[in-house]
Design an enzyme around this catalytic site. Structure first.
Site, mmCIF file in Angstrom:
data_model
loop_
_atom_site.group_PDB
_atom_site.id
_atom_site.type_symbol
_atom_site.label_atom_id
_atom_site.label_comp_id
_atom_site.label_asym_id
_atom_site.label_seq_id
_atom_site.Cartn_x
_atom_site.Cartn_y
_atom_site.Cartn_z
ATOM 1 C CB CYS A 33 23.186 35.538 15.950
ATOM 2 S SG CYS A 33 24.879 35.292 16.851
ATOM 3 C CB CYS A 102 25.674 34.679 23.970
ATOM 4 S SG CYS A 102 24.145 34.863 22.902
HETATM 5 FE FE1 FES Z 1 24.548 36.120 18.543
HETATM 6 FE FE2 FES Z 1 24.594 36.303 21.232
HETATM 7 S S1 FES Z 1 22.884 36.713 20.181
HETATM 8 S S2 FES Z 1 26.376 35.631 19.789
#
Ligand code: FES
Length: 139
Positions: A33, A102
């Site tokens: 992400c 995460c």
């Molecule tokens: Fe990247 Fe949660 S979406 S750490």
């Protein structure tokens, strides 16, 4: 879908900031992400006397870093090593399945900061391996 604790730590994160003269600093990112977490530790002897973090990331990442700082503040290095992403998630009363990755950032950021501390002081921390700068949880 988020627990009260997650929402609390997201809206009111604890220990946000930097420690300019930190004894250990760790920065990790999630390759999937692109979110980044930076952790600062002040260590006296074997005790983590202060901890601050900065997270450029999603709400779950902010909540996990916030609670992780509370879980290691005032603890020994050995105790901090036991703060896994599982422990962090339990402390938050769980995370939705898509947000589990995460919580890895918090564990890895603590390890990276401890690694930095150990390297600077020429010591070895039991069970600590050199952290990767980027976490790819899809590997
Ligand atoms: Fe990247 Fe949660 S979406 S750490």
């Amino acid at each position: 879908m988020y627990s009260e604790k997650v929402l609390d730590h997201f809206t009111n994160p604890r220990n946000v900031g930097e420690i300019p003269d930190a004894d250990g600093v760790g920065e990790v990112g999630n390759a999937r992400c692109g979110d980044i977490m930076k952790m600062y530790l002040k260590i006296d002897g074997d005790t983590i006397t202060d901890v601050k973090f900065k997270t450029f990331g999603c709400g779950a990442a902010i909540a996990t870093s916030s609670i992780a700082t509370e879980m290691i503040k005032g603890k020994t290095i050995e105790e901090a090593m036991e703060v896994t992403n599982k422990a962090v998630m339990e402390a938050l009363d769980g995370l939705p399945p898509v947000k589990v990755h995460c919580s890895l950032l918090a564990e890895e950021a603590i390890h990276a900061a401890l690694w930095d501390y150990a390297e600077k002081h020429g010591i070895k921390i039991e069970g600590l391996d050199k952290p990767k700068a980027d976490i790819n949880d899809e590997e």
